[in-house]
Design a protein around this motif. Structure first.
Motif, short mmCIF file in Angstrom:
data_model
loop_
_atom_site.label_atom_id
_atom_site.label_comp_id
_atom_site.label_asym_id
_atom_site.label_seq_id
_atom_site.Cartn_x
_atom_site.Cartn_y
_atom_site.Cartn_z
N LYS A 94 -11.96 -2.29 -4.39
CA LYS A 94 -11.83 -3.69 -4.77
C LYS A 94 -10.48 -4.27 -4.34
O LYS A 94 -10.41 -5.43 -3.90
CB LYS A 94 -12.03 -3.85 -6.27
N LEU A 95 -9.42 -3.50 -4.48
CA LEU A 95 -8.11 -3.96 -4.04
C LEU A 95 -8.10 -4.17 -2.53
O LEU A 95 -7.59 -5.17 -2.02
CB LEU A 95 -7.03 -2.97 -4.45
N SER A 96 -8.66 -3.21 -1.82
CA SER A 96 -8.68 -3.29 -0.37
C SER A 96 -9.47 -4.49 0.11
O SER A 96 -9.02 -5.24 1.00
CB SER A 96 -9.29 -2.00 0.20
N VAL A 97 -10.63 -4.73 -0.47
CA VAL A 97 -11.47 -5.87 -0.09
C VAL A 97 -10.74 -7.19 -0.37
O VAL A 97 -10.89 -8.17 0.38
CB VAL A 97 -12.81 -5.83 -0.85
N ALA A 98 -9.93 -7.20 -1.42
CA ALA A 98 -9.18 -8.41 -1.79
C ALA A 98 -7.95 -8.62 -0.91
O ALA A 98 -7.22 -9.62 -1.09
CB ALA A 98 -8.76 -8.34 -3.25
N GLY A 99 -7.70 -7.70 0.02
CA GLY A 99 -6.55 -7.85 0.91
C GLY A 99 -5.24 -7.38 0.31
O GLY A 99 -4.16 -7.76 0.78
N ILE A 100 -5.33 -6.56 -0.73
CA ILE A 100 -4.13 -6.03 -1.40
C ILE A 100 -3.86 -4.62 -0.87
O ILE A 100 -4.71 -3.74 -1.01
CB ILE A 100 -4.34 -6.00 -2.92
N PRO A 101 -2.71 -4.37 -0.26
CA PRO A 101 -2.42 -3.05 0.30
C PRO A 101 -2.44 -1.97 -0.78
O PRO A 101 -1.73 -2.06 -1.77
CB PRO A 101 -1.01 -3.20 0.88
N VAL A 102 -3.27 -0.95 -0.59
CA VAL A 102 -3.39 0.11 -1.58
C VAL A 102 -3.35 1.47 -0.88
O VAL A 102 -4.00 1.68 0.13
CB VAL A 102 -4.69 -0.04 -2.42
N SER A 103 -2.54 2.34 -1.43
CA SER A 103 -2.45 3.72 -0.96
C SER A 103 -2.71 4.64 -2.14
O SER A 103 -2.82 4.19 -3.28
CB SER A 103 -1.06 4.00 -0.36
N VAL A 104 -2.80 5.92 -1.86
CA VAL A 104 -3.15 6.90 -2.90
C VAL A 104 -2.11 8.00 -2.96
O VAL A 104 -1.58 8.44 -1.94
CB VAL A 104 -4.55 7.51 -2.63
N MET A 105 -1.79 8.41 -4.19
CA MET A 105 -0.96 9.59 -4.40
C MET A 105 -1.85 10.69 -4.99
O MET A 105 -2.46 10.48 -6.04
CB MET A 105 0.19 9.29 -5.36
N MET A 106 -1.94 11.81 -4.30
CA MET A 106 -2.63 12.98 -4.84
C MET A 106 -1.53 13.85 -5.44
O MET A 106 -0.98 14.74 -4.79
CB MET A 106 -3.39 13.74 -3.77
N ALA A 107 -1.21 13.53 -6.68
CA ALA A 107 -0.03 14.16 -7.28
C ALA A 107 -0.29 14.45 -8.76
O ALA A 107 -0.69 13.56 -9.51
CB ALA A 107 1.18 13.23 -7.12
N PRO A 108 -0.02 15.70 -9.13
CA PRO A 108 0.44 16.78 -8.27
C PRO A 108 -0.72 17.66 -7.77
O PRO A 108 -1.79 17.67 -8.36
CB PRO A 108 1.34 17.59 -9.19
N ILE A 109 -0.43 18.40 -6.71
CA ILE A 109 -1.32 19.48 -6.28
C ILE A 109 -1.03 20.68 -7.18
O ILE A 109 0.11 21.13 -7.27
CB ILE A 109 -1.07 19.86 -4.81
N ILE A 110 -2.05 21.19 -7.85
CA ILE A 110 -1.89 22.35 -8.73
C ILE A 110 -2.74 23.49 -8.18
O ILE A 110 -3.96 23.35 -8.05
CB ILE A 110 -2.33 22.03 -10.18
N PRO A 111 -2.13 24.60 -7.82
CA PRO A 111 -2.88 25.73 -7.24
C PRO A 111 -4.08 26.13 -8.10
O PRO A 111 -3.97 26.20 -9.32
CB PRO A 111 -1.84 26.85 -7.18
N SER A 112 -5.20 26.35 -7.44
CA SER A 112 -6.43 26.83 -8.08
C SER A 112 -7.03 25.86 -9.10
O SER A 112 -7.95 26.23 -9.84
CB SER A 112 -6.19 28.20 -8.75
N ILE A 113 -6.52 24.63 -9.13
CA ILE A 113 -7.13 23.60 -9.98
C ILE A 113 -7.65 22.45 -9.13
O ILE A 113 -8.81 22.08 -9.21
CB ILE A 113 -6.15 23.10 -11.06
N ASN A 114 -6.77 21.89 -8.28
CA ASN A 114 -7.24 20.82 -7.39
C ASN A 114 -6.83 21.02 -5.94
O ASN A 114 -7.07 20.17 -5.09
CB ASN A 114 -6.74 19.45 -7.88
N SER A 115 -6.23 22.17 -5.63
CA SER A 115 -5.71 22.41 -4.28
C SER A 115 -6.80 22.52 -3.22
O SER A 115 -6.54 22.38 -2.03
CB SER A 115 -4.84 23.68 -4.28
N HIS A 116 -8.05 22.75 -3.65
CA HIS A 116 -9.16 22.88 -2.70
C HIS A 116 -9.76 21.52 -2.33
O HIS A 116 -10.67 21.46 -1.50
CB HIS A 116 -10.27 23.74 -3.33
#
Length: 358
Positions: A222-244
């Protein structure tokens, strides 16, 4: 996840740890706990408490060379989202509270935030520089829906044509798309949405009171469609929980219109080491030791590394693998996309809240 009957659902931390600034410590004795069990009393009140504060300043200069912001503004201290890994937990000790459950339950509200911001950026001495909302705690945490302090802050930035950044993991930012579109028209806004996982069960136990993954992905779109610059932070990476999840997550956010992605590797500084260790032994007892040892392997045998330059990304084989995966993912899914540089040139003409004609 464990079916531990003592697990406090809806909260991240499972206990209040000692505040390092307190001269005294306290503990729940067995006879007190037995009495509560017999009488049906609650040992700890789990309700959220709002505490009004009136600070003297609101804009903080950020001196850390590896955070990526020059100034931050936090309308709230403490955060009801309850993310178990949150580095900001330690800051709650400066206010006399615990970095554990207190951080999620005792929320300090800066009632004069808007007034202080307006005073700061209308000062003749102030030179425009991006100010990031949520450098410490989330400006869109649940109470914002009622108080609307963040919305008023954005209106102030718009009034003075001043650049602003937002970091959040709450879909409530959609409420303010009307203001964000006006800011974006003059290149005065960037939104960074935190998406730690694509798996809702992982989100639920890591970040219990945050927006669902579905709502966050919808927010990017929705932000992107509205012309609002949006990026993502994948933070934090936790081994064996979300690292895959690195490759599928970057693919998903690219399809929703994100302009970029960043990451950090978990570091459990200060009191957070004990809070996280207690949590994972209750929430994921089957893999607790594995996860803790893998975190230590990234930080030279410790759960934390405070050195600038290495603390955010870690060292060793696992850290190198994560860095390589992000390099490949960005080249494959985000090639050619760039985040615009925020506009700092307009503000001087609007120092008094309206366009200067001469």
């Amino acid at each position: 996840m464990s079916n531990n009957k003592d697990f406090i659902y809806g909260r991240g931390a499972q206990l209040n740890v000692h505040n390092r600034f307190d001269a005294h410590d306290h503990e729940f004795r067995d006879d007190f706990l037995n009495h509560c069990a017999t009488e049906g009393d609650v040992v700890q009140n789990s309700k959220t408490v709002l505490i009004d504060t009136f600070p003297k300043t609101i804009v903080n200069k950020v001196n850390s060379p590896d955070v990526g912001m020059g100034f931050s503004l936090n309308p709230y201290q403490g955060c009801e989202h309850g993310c178990i890994y949150c580095y900001a937990r330690n800051s709650h000790e400066y206010w006399g509270y615990s970095a554990g459950l207190d951080f999620e339950q005792k929320i300090l509200v800066k009632r004069n935030a808007v007034e202080l911001l307006e005073k700061k950026i209308s000062s003749k001495k102030w030179e425009a520089s991006p100010i990031v909302l949520s450098g410490n705690t989330d400006c869109y945490q649940p109470i914002e829906k009622k108080l609307k302090i963040t919305r008023q802050l954005l209106q102030t930035f718009l009034k003075y044509k001043h650049p602003v950044g937002i970091i959040t993991k709450n879909a409530l930012v959609q409420r303010d798309i009307d203001i964000l579109k006006d800011l974006a028209a003059d290149n005065l806004i960037q939104v960074n949405l935190s998406v730690t996982s694509l798996e809702e069960e992982t989100r639920r136990i890591l970040e219990p009171r945050t927006a669902s993954i579905k709502k966050r992905l919808e927010t990017i779109e929705k932000l992107s469609v509205a012309g609002i610059p949006v990026s993502v932070m994948m933070a934090p990476i936790i081994p064996s929980i979300n690292s895959h999840e690195i490759m599928p997550l970057v693919k998903e956010i690219s399809e929703r219109g994100a302009l970029g992605v960043g990451y950090t590797i978990v570091r459990l500084n200060g009191a957070i080491g004990g809070i996280f260790t207690d949590w994972i032994r209750k929430a994921m007892p089957d893999r607790a030791d594995k996860v803790l040892h893998q975190i230590e392997s990234v930080h030279g045998g410790s759960l934390n590394d405070s050195r600038f330059g290495t603390r955010m990304k870690g060292e060793g084989e696992f850290a190198s693998q994560v860095a390589q995966q992000f390099k490949i993912a960005k080249a494959k899914y985000l090639k050619g996309r760039e985040r615009p540089v925020l506009n700092c040139d307009l503000h001087e003409q609007y120092k008094d809240g309206q366009m200067k004609l001469f």
